[in-house]
Scaffold this motif. Structure first.
Motif, PDB file in Angstrom:
ATOM      1  N   ASP A  11      54.088  49.783  32.738  1.00  0.00           N
ATOM      2  CA  ASP A  11      53.504  48.494  33.101  1.00  0.00           C
ATOM      3  C   ASP A  11      51.988  48.634  33.217  1.00  0.00           C
ATOM      4  O   ASP A  11      51.471  49.223  34.169  1.00  0.00           O
ATOM      5  N   LEU A  12      51.289  48.095  32.243  1.00  0.00           N
ATOM      6  CA  LEU A  12      49.821  48.069  32.278  1.00  0.00           C
ATOM      7  C   LEU A  12      49.312  46.628  32.263  1.00  0.00           C
ATOM      8  O   LEU A  12      48.193  46.346  31.833  1.00  0.00           O
ATOM      9  N   ALA A  13      50.141  45.703  32.762  1.00  0.00           N
ATOM     10  CA  ALA A  13      49.818  44.283  32.682  1.00  0.00           C
ATOM     11  C   ALA A  13      48.543  43.937  33.444  1.00  0.00           C
ATOM     12  O   ALA A  13      47.700  43.184  32.942  1.00  0.00           O
ATOM     13  N   GLU A  14      48.388  44.482  34.643  1.00  0.00           N
ATOM     14  CA  GLU A  14      47.210  44.139  35.432  1.00  0.00           C
ATOM     15  C   GLU A  14      45.938  44.664  34.778  1.00  0.00           C
ATOM     16  O   GLU A  14      44.922  43.963  34.695  1.00  0.00           O
ATOM     17  N   ARG A  15      46.004  45.905  34.291  1.00  0.00           N
ATOM     18  CA  ARG A  15      44.835  46.479  33.628  1.00  0.00           C
ATOM     19  C   ARG A  15      44.510  45.700  32.355  1.00  0.00           C
ATOM     20  O   ARG A  15      43.332  45.443  32.052  1.00  0.00           O
ATOM     21  N   PHE A  16      45.529  45.304  31.599  1.00  0.00           N
ATOM     22  CA  PHE A  16      45.321  44.537  30.376  1.00  0.00           C
ATOM     23  C   PHE A  16      44.681  43.184  30.690  1.00  0.00           C
ATOM     24  O   PHE A  16      43.764  42.738  29.999  1.00  0.00           O
ATOM     25  N   ARG A  17      45.170  42.542  31.743  1.00  0.00           N
ATOM     26  CA  ARG A  17      44.601  41.239  32.109  1.00  0.00           C
ATOM     27  C   ARG A  17      43.124  41.365  32.466  1.00  0.00           C
ATOM     28  O   ARG A  17      42.290  40.572  32.008  1.00  0.00           O
ATOM     29  N   GLU A  18      42.784  42.382  33.245  1.00  0.00           N
ATOM     30  CA  GLU A  18      41.403  42.539  33.685  1.00  0.00           C
ATOM     31  C   GLU A  18      40.471  42.939  32.542  1.00  0.00           C
ATOM     32  O   GLU A  18      39.380  42.384  32.388  1.00  0.00           O
ATOM     33  N   ASP A  19      40.909  43.923  31.750  1.00  0.00           N
ATOM     34  CA  ASP A  19      40.017  44.508  30.755  1.00  0.00           C
ATOM     35  C   ASP A  19      40.012  43.804  29.409  1.00  0.00           C
ATOM     36  O   ASP A  19      39.050  43.952  28.642  1.00  0.00           O
ATOM     37  N   VAL A  20      41.063  43.068  29.100  1.00  0.00           N
ATOM     38  CA  VAL A  20      41.145  42.438  27.781  1.00  0.00           C
ATOM     39  C   VAL A  20      41.154  40.911  27.896  1.00  0.00           C
ATOM     40  O   VAL A  20      40.289  40.237  27.333  1.00  0.00           O
ATOM     41  N   VAL A  21      42.115  40.353  28.639  1.00  0.00           N
ATOM     42  CA  VAL A  21      42.243  38.896  28.704  1.00  0.00           C
ATOM     43  C   VAL A  21      41.058  38.273  29.440  1.00  0.00           C
ATOM     44  O   VAL A  21      40.421  37.334  28.939  1.00  0.00           O
ATOM     45  N   ASP A  22      40.746  38.780  30.638  1.00  0.00           N
ATOM     46  CA  ASP A  22      39.625  38.216  31.401  1.00  0.00           C
ATOM     47  C   ASP A  22      38.306  38.413  30.663  1.00  0.00           C
ATOM     48  O   ASP A  22      37.431  37.540  30.682  1.00  0.00           O
ATOM     49  N   ASP A  23      38.156  39.568  30.014  1.00  0.00           N
ATOM     50  CA  ASP A  23      36.947  39.818  29.226  1.00  0.00           C
ATOM     51  C   ASP A  23      36.846  38.834  28.074  1.00  0.00           C
ATOM     52  O   ASP A  23      35.759  38.319  27.772  1.00  0.00           O
ATOM     53  N   PHE A  24      37.955  38.562  27.409  1.00  0.00           N
ATOM     54  CA  PHE A  24      38.011  37.607  26.301  1.00  0.00           C
ATOM     55  C   PHE A  24      37.518  36.230  26.752  1.00  0.00           C
ATOM     56  O   PHE A  24      36.663  35.606  26.105  1.00  0.00           O
ATOM     57  N   VAL A  25      38.018  35.765  27.878  1.00  0.00           N
ATOM     58  CA  VAL A  25      37.635  34.451  28.400  1.00  0.00           C
ATOM     59  C   VAL A  25      36.162  34.435  28.797  1.00  0.00           C
ATOM     60  O   VAL A  25      35.416  33.491  28.475  1.00  0.00           O
ATOM     61  N   ALA A  26      35.718  35.481  29.474  1.00  0.00           N
ATOM     62  CA  ALA A  26      34.330  35.543  29.932  1.00  0.00           C
ATOM     63  C   ALA A  26      33.351  35.567  28.762  1.00  0.00           C
ATOM     64  O   ALA A  26      32.269  34.953  28.821  1.00  0.00           O
ATOM     65  N   GLU A  27      33.705  36.287  27.694  1.00  0.00           N
ATOM     66  CA  GLU A  27      32.827  36.357  26.535  1.00  0.00           C
ATOM     67  C   GLU A  27      32.679  34.991  25.868  1.00  0.00           C
ATOM     68  O   GLU A  27      31.572  34.575  25.506  1.00  0.00           O
ATOM     69  N   TYR A  28      33.787  34.278  25.708  1.00  0.00           N
ATOM     70  CA  TYR A  28      33.694  32.942  25.120  1.00  0.00           C
ATOM     71  C   TYR A  28      32.909  32.001  26.022  1.00  0.00           C
ATOM     72  O   TYR A  28      32.125  31.166  25.546  1.00  0.00           O
ATOM     73  N   ALA A  29      33.078  32.128  27.334  1.00  0.00           N
ATOM     74  CA  ALA A  29      32.337  31.278  28.269  1.00  0.00           C
ATOM     75  C   ALA A  29      30.835  31.517  28.152  1.00  0.00           C
ATOM     76  O   ALA A  29      30.027  30.614  28.413  1.00  0.00           O
ATOM     77  N   ALA A  30      30.455  32.724  27.759  1.00  0.00           N
ATOM     78  CA  ALA A  30      29.037  33.069  27.610  1.00  0.00           C
ATOM     79  C   ALA A  30      28.509  32.757  26.214  1.00  0.00           C
ATOM     80  O   ALA A  30      27.365  33.103  25.895  1.00  0.00           O
ATOM     81  N   GLY A  31      29.325  32.142  25.373  1.00  0.00           N
ATOM     82  CA  GLY A  31      28.877  31.772  24.033  1.00  0.00           C
ATOM     83  C   GLY A  31      29.003  32.875  23.013  1.00  0.00           C
ATOM     84  O   GLY A  31      28.411  32.794  21.934  1.00  0.00           O
TER      85      GLY A  31
END
Length: 388
Positions: free
Chosen positions: A90-110
């Motif tokens: 189970d690496l779900a929490e690490r994946f959410r923080e390092d990949v999914v949240d990063d993905f959203v933050a990058e798009y939010a920054a243009g």
């Protein structure tokens, strides 16, 4: 972590050349054949499937992703056929923080991120590799189409796979020398068609399983809808290069530099030619559009460089790849004040901040960086061919 039941016995004898290998098994044909090849080569192989979602049913179904319940079951069946131990981590929490949240933050920054690179950097060859080494494994094996070449001095180089259509060295350009020392890519010398035929010969049920092409954590493939759910909607203007308002949008994050379709601009350009996204401003929530030639880029600056070996000592001649399956283009590049400066021999189009630039010396991957800024060719410059 030493109580993990699949961990190798550190005191057990190992014949010469035999490694303790942790095979990351996504549930697809590539990782299954990679694990089978590692086992057939005489290594002590343990299969592991990474559970990357707290709710696997929220990820893609129908064998189109790499994070579903179906994939976990496919991976387990493949491990049974190969005859190796199999576990789910189970690496779900690490994946959410390092990949999914990063993905959203990058798009939010243009910016326009590549989640596959981030997953390789932060999950498969950081979280997974660190845990594997702590448990006594020597290497992590994956089904990427790339090749590791060991030099006479024991150092290792990352090279392209022989199947140009499936080569994945671009998304592995984030690996550093330490990670590369513990990486195993058994498929680099084989084409995808041959891998499928081999899977059939081995009796692996995933032999004809479709490849995954979409972002695994966006269940319906609707990236703009996914971002809207995470970032909300905010109406803004679509303008031309002179600032004239041409239309509106519901979130600048839904656009990327070089985009042509889906602009929903009411009136055509005066010259009748199509318009493309030139710039995205998250501060003003504005999307600027213009003609294709306004996308011509002559140079870029990359941040957070990562090297698959020693960093370049000075300016050098390389080829650069800017997309996962894009063409190479000749460049001059150098490391200056911790940033990668890249100058193109001829202008290229559609480069978006947030993407990765990966440098090659022939087939060898030199390193990569995240694109931070670009230099556009002046509109008054003489017309010349541009790289695709």
């Amino acid at each position: 972590m030493t109580d993990f039941p699949g961990a190798p016995d550190p005191d057990a004898p190992r014949p010469g050349g035999r490694l303790r290998v942790l095979a990351a098994m996504s549930g697809g044909v590539d990782s299954a054949v990679a694990a089978a090849r590692a086992a057939e080569a005489g290594h002590e192989v343990t299969g592991v499937h990474l559970a990357l979602s707290a709710n696997p049913q929220s990820f893609r179904t129908g064998a189109r992703g790499c994070c579903t319940l179906e994939d976990s079951r496919d991976a387990r069946r493949a491990a049974d056929v190969i005859g190796i131990p199999f576990y789910v981590w189970d690496l779900a929490e690490r994946f959410r923080e390092d990949v999914v949240d990063d993905f959203v933050a990058e798009y939010a920054a243009g910016r326009t991120p590549n989640p596959c690179l981030r997953c390789n950097e932060k999950i498969k060859f950081a979280a997974l590799l660190d845990k594997a080494l702590a448990l006594g494994f020597d290497a992590v094996c994956t089904g990427h189409y790339a090749t590791v070449v060991e030099r006479a001095d024991g150092s290792r180089e990352l090279h392209r796979g022989v199947d140009a259509g499936k080569d994945q060295s671009y998304v592995l350009g984030v690996l550093d020398a330490g990670q590369l020392a513990h990486a195993m890519f058994p498929l680099g010398d084989t084409t995808k068609d041959d891998i499928r035929r081999e899977a059939e010969r081995r009796g692996l049920a995933v032999a004809k399983k479709p490849d995954s092409h979409d972002i695994c954590f966006i269940a319906d493939g609707d990236t703009q809808g996914f971002l809207a759910r995470h970032l909300g909607t905010a109406e803004g203007d679509i303008v031309d290069e002179d600032g004239n308002r041409l239309g509106t949008h519901t979130g600048a994050y839904g656009y990327t530099v070089g985009q042509r379709k889906g602009l929903r601009i009411g009136r055509p350009a005066p010259d009748g030619k199509p318009r493309f996204v030139l710039d995205i401003s998250p501060v003003t929530n504005t999307v600027t559009v213009g003609p294709a030639e306004a996308l011509d880029v002559t140079a870029l600056t990359g941040i957070r460089p990562r090297w698959c070996g020693e960093p370049p000592a000075g300016p050098g001649r390389y080829t650069a790849q800017l997309r996962a399956h894009g063409d190479e283009t000749p460049v001059t590049a150098e490391l200056a004040d911790g940033e990668l400066k890249v100058a193109f021999d001829r202008p290229v189009r559609g480069i978006a901040p947030g993407q990765a630039v990966v440098l090659y010396d022939g087939t060898r991957v030199v390193g990569s960086a995240t694109i931070a800024t670009t230099v556009r060719r002046t509109r008054t410059a003489a017309a010349e061919p541009t790289a695709p």
